[in-house]
Design an enzyme around this catalytic site. Structure first.
Site, mmCIF file in Angstrom:
data_model
loop_
_atom_site.group_PDB
_atom_site.id
_atom_site.type_symbol
_atom_site.label_atom_id
_atom_site.label_comp_id
_atom_site.label_asym_id
_atom_site.label_seq_id
_atom_site.Cartn_x
_atom_site.Cartn_y
_atom_site.Cartn_z
ATOM 1 N N GLU A 1 -16.328 -21.999 1.955
ATOM 2 C CA GLU A 1 -15.189 -23.057 2.472
ATOM 3 C C GLU A 1 -14.013 -21.696 3.211
ATOM 4 O O GLU A 1 -14.423 -20.294 3.294
ATOM 5 C CB GLU A 1 -13.915 -23.775 1.545
ATOM 6 C CG GLU A 1 -13.907 -24.673 0.762
ATOM 7 C CD GLU A 1 -12.865 -24.733 -0.161
ATOM 8 O OE1 GLU A 1 -12.674 -25.661 -1.006
ATOM 9 O OE2 GLU A 1 -11.844 -23.998 -0.305
ATOM 10 N N CYS B 1 -11.085 -17.011 8.158
ATOM 11 C CA CYS B 1 -10.615 -16.712 6.987
ATOM 12 C C CYS B 1 -12.343 -16.906 6.038
ATOM 13 O O CYS B 1 -12.302 -17.834 6.228
ATOM 14 C CB CYS B 1 -9.257 -16.548 5.766
ATOM 15 S SG CYS B 1 -9.072 -16.409 4.472
ATOM 16 N N CYS C 1 -16.677 -15.740 -7.973
ATOM 17 C CA CYS C 1 -15.975 -14.573 -7.809
ATOM 18 C C CYS C 1 -16.412 -13.708 -9.250
ATOM 19 O O CYS C 1 -16.062 -14.139 -10.451
ATOM 20 C CB CYS C 1 -14.748 -14.527 -6.912
ATOM 21 S SG CYS C 1 -14.493 -12.341 -6.631
ATOM 22 N N CYS D 1 -9.623 -11.784 -11.840
ATOM 23 C CA CYS D 1 -8.120 -11.833 -11.578
ATOM 24 C C CYS D 1 -7.208 -12.974 -12.146
ATOM 25 O O CYS D 1 -7.488 -13.795 -11.797
ATOM 26 C CB CYS D 1 -7.805 -11.548 -9.984
ATOM 27 S SG CYS D 1 -9.185 -9.966 -8.981
ATOM 28 N N CYS E 1 -5.870 -15.413 -9.724
ATOM 29 C CA CYS E 1 -6.885 -16.340 -8.790
ATOM 30 C C CYS E 1 -7.627 -17.445 -8.937
ATOM 31 O O CYS E 1 -8.195 -16.885 -10.586
ATOM 32 C CB CYS E 1 -7.778 -14.711 -8.469
ATOM 33 S SG CYS E 1 -8.677 -15.802 -6.143
ATOM 34 N N CYS F 1 -4.327 -18.864 0.479
ATOM 35 C CA CYS F 1 -4.947 -17.841 -0.720
ATOM 36 C C CYS F 1 -4.731 -18.111 -2.494
ATOM 37 O O CYS F 1 -3.879 -17.942 -2.836
ATOM 38 C CB CYS F 1 -3.230 -16.164 -0.839
ATOM 39 S SG CYS F 1 -3.506 -14.963 0.861
HETATM 40 N N1 SAH Z 1 -11.986 -9.953 -3.544
HETATM 41 C C1 SAH Z 1 -11.433 -9.785 -2.274
HETATM 42 C C2 SAH Z 1 -11.150 -10.768 -0.824
HETATM 43 C C3 SAH Z 1 -10.587 -11.855 -1.626
HETATM 44 S S1 SAH Z 1 -8.664 -12.309 -0.505
HETATM 45 C C4 SAH Z 1 -9.873 -8.963 -2.631
HETATM 46 O O1 SAH Z 1 -9.269 -9.662 -3.554
HETATM 47 O O2 SAH Z 1 -9.552 -8.826 -2.031
HETATM 48 C C5 SAH Z 1 -7.514 -13.286 -1.295
HETATM 49 C C6 SAH Z 1 -6.021 -12.303 -1.159
HETATM 50 O O3 SAH Z 1 -5.295 -13.474 -2.070
HETATM 51 C C7 SAH Z 1 -5.955 -11.224 -2.566
HETATM 52 O O4 SAH Z 1 -4.711 -10.350 -2.070
HETATM 53 C C8 SAH Z 1 -5.768 -11.589 -3.672
HETATM 54 O O5 SAH Z 1 -5.906 -11.144 -4.794
HETATM 55 C C9 SAH Z 1 -4.986 -13.236 -3.657
HETATM 56 N N2 SAH Z 1 -4.657 -14.075 -4.388
HETATM 57 C C10 SAH Z 1 -5.521 -14.832 -5.106
HETATM 58 N N3 SAH Z 1 -4.998 -15.844 -5.949
HETATM 59 C C11 SAH Z 1 -3.912 -15.290 -4.843
HETATM 60 C C12 SAH Z 1 -3.332 -16.450 -5.918
HETATM 61 N N4 SAH Z 1 -2.886 -17.553 -6.079
HETATM 62 N N5 SAH Z 1 -1.857 -16.607 -4.433
HETATM 63 C C13 SAH Z 1 -1.429 -16.089 -4.033
HETATM 64 N N6 SAH Z 1 -2.339 -14.941 -3.201
HETATM 65 C C14 SAH Z 1 -3.444 -14.436 -3.942
#
Ligand code: SAH
Length: 360
Positions: free
Chosen positions: A95, A108, A115, A119, A122, A336
């Site tokens: 996406e 984006c 991935c 985390c 996420c 995000c």
């Molecule tokens: N893997 C990379 C790129 C992903 S960027 C990274 O970790 O930076 C996406 C951003 O959204 C990251 O900062 C991630 O931590 C954040 N994110 C992931 N899940 C989320 C959620 N449920 N709510 C808000 N932010 C989230």
């Protein structure tokens, strides 16, 4: 007999394109012309590239192709955010999200299907890891936005699905094309890579590329970060912070953008804010506080708007520019951490692909 796969010119940056043309015994400037046709003009048919000699066009058609991702799903959000799903092959989809905001039009972009990091907050992590995207598939998301969807583009953030620094070469090549004068002409301040903190790759990136750096911090100490962002066990804060500081050292305009997801009762207290201020002392920083976006099955909740604002004020008082990221596109699961590459409906796909000569 299986024919050898044709090279997809979509993903070649200037250096790679020139090298290919030299290998073909051709002048490098023809390669630059092709790059410009593809990315500036959106032309993917060799025959329409009128300043490329006819014989060369025929030679190219023999060994190369310009294959762009197919849009299989297109969903606008109430707030102007727009998400589309791109099909890469019969099993893999990603996406991309387009976010208009005043003069800014941000895309984006995803770097992997799924991935491999885990985390805990996420939703991409829940689906596991399928594969890396090629540079063609990464820049293809930009190409589709500009040339198929007709959307303006002022910024690209590598913040979609995947960990971009775990797919280093393809991501760097695609970011080169984003910045290329013959292509999308985005400045180094308008192309941002976001990483969970793969320290050696941050140093390497600093050597080969000039882009903006965002880091998913999410916690002010190792104990908590180990739980939220498990890659921290391998590259703890005492290694991560110096790597980021080094990244911005030579450019006075640069700051590290820290991403910090606000999780109710987990990382959002005044004590955490104080710890964070101490941690970032001496590092030119910009803080992005992200309200947590929930997804089915998660144990986390977002901090309240009041808590987020109090946290932000503390950081601001300490001189750290901090903004609360607006949640965009949440009605279409485009916010995000909500992106999920669906790998569904195989039978239909297989039907569609049956009868074609298999490529892979
Ligand atoms: N893997 C990379 C790129 C992903 S960027 C990274 O970790 O930076 C996406 C951003 O959204 C990251 O900062 C991630 O931590 C954040 N994110 C992931 N899940 C989320 C959620 N449920 N709510 C808000 N932010 C989230």
């Amino acid at each position: 007999m299986a024919t050898e796969e044709k090279i997809n010119l979509l993903g070649l940056d200037r250096a790679a394109m020139e090298a290919l043309f030299q290998e073909l015994g051709q002048k490098a400037f023809h390669g630059r012309n092709v790059l410009k046709w593809i990315h500036k003009h959106g032309v993917i048919d060799f025959e329409a590239m009128t300043d490329v000699p006819k014989r060369l066009r025929a030679q190219l058609a023999e060994i190369a192709e310009i294959r762009v991702p197919e849009i299989v799903f297109d969903q606008p959000s109430r707030d102007g955010t727009h998400k589309w799903v791109l099909e890469l092959d019969c099993n893999n989809r990603v996406e991309s999200v387009h976010i208009p905001d005043g003069d800014r039009n941000t895309l984006c972009v995803s770097s992997q299907v799924g991935c491999s990091l885990d985390c805990s907050f996420c939703s991409t992590a829940q689906q596991g890891f399928n594969r890396n995207l090629s540079s063609a598939e990464i820049i293809g998301q930009v190409w589709v936005t500009v040339h198929r969807m007709g959307k303006p583009l002022s910024n690209v953030v590598m913040m979609g699905m995947g960990e971009p620094l775990a797919n280093f070469d393809a991501v760097v090549q695609a970011m080169n094309i984003m910045q290329e004068d013959l292509a999308y002409m985005l400045s180094k301040y308008r192309v941002t890579i976001s990483t969970s903190g793969i320290v050696p790759a941050i140093y390497r990136l600093n050597e080969v590329s000039d882009v903006s750096l965002a880091v998913s911090l999410h916690a002010p100490n190792n104990e908590l970060r180990d739980r939220l962002v498990p890659i921290n066990k391998k590259y703890p804060l005492e290694e991560l912070i110096p790597a980021c500081r080094e990244f911005v050292r030579n450019d006075k305009r640069r700051k590290v953008t820290w991403e910090y997801v606000m999780l109710d009762g987990v990382n959002d207290s005044d004590k955490h804010a104080k710890e964070l201020i101490r941690l970032l002392e001496g590092t030119p920083s910009k803080m992005n506080l992200i309200p947590f976006n929930p997804f089915p099955g998660t144990e986390f909740r977002s901090s309240s708007p009041e808590r987020i604002e109090a946290f932000r004020q503390r950081l601001m008082k300490a001189g750290i520019i901090s903004i609360t990221r607006k949640t965009r596109g949440d009605d279409i699961d485009a916010a995000c951490g909500q992106l999920v590459g669906k790998v569904k409906d195989r039978s239909r796909r297989e039907l569609k692909f049956a009868g074609r000569s298999a490529r892979s």
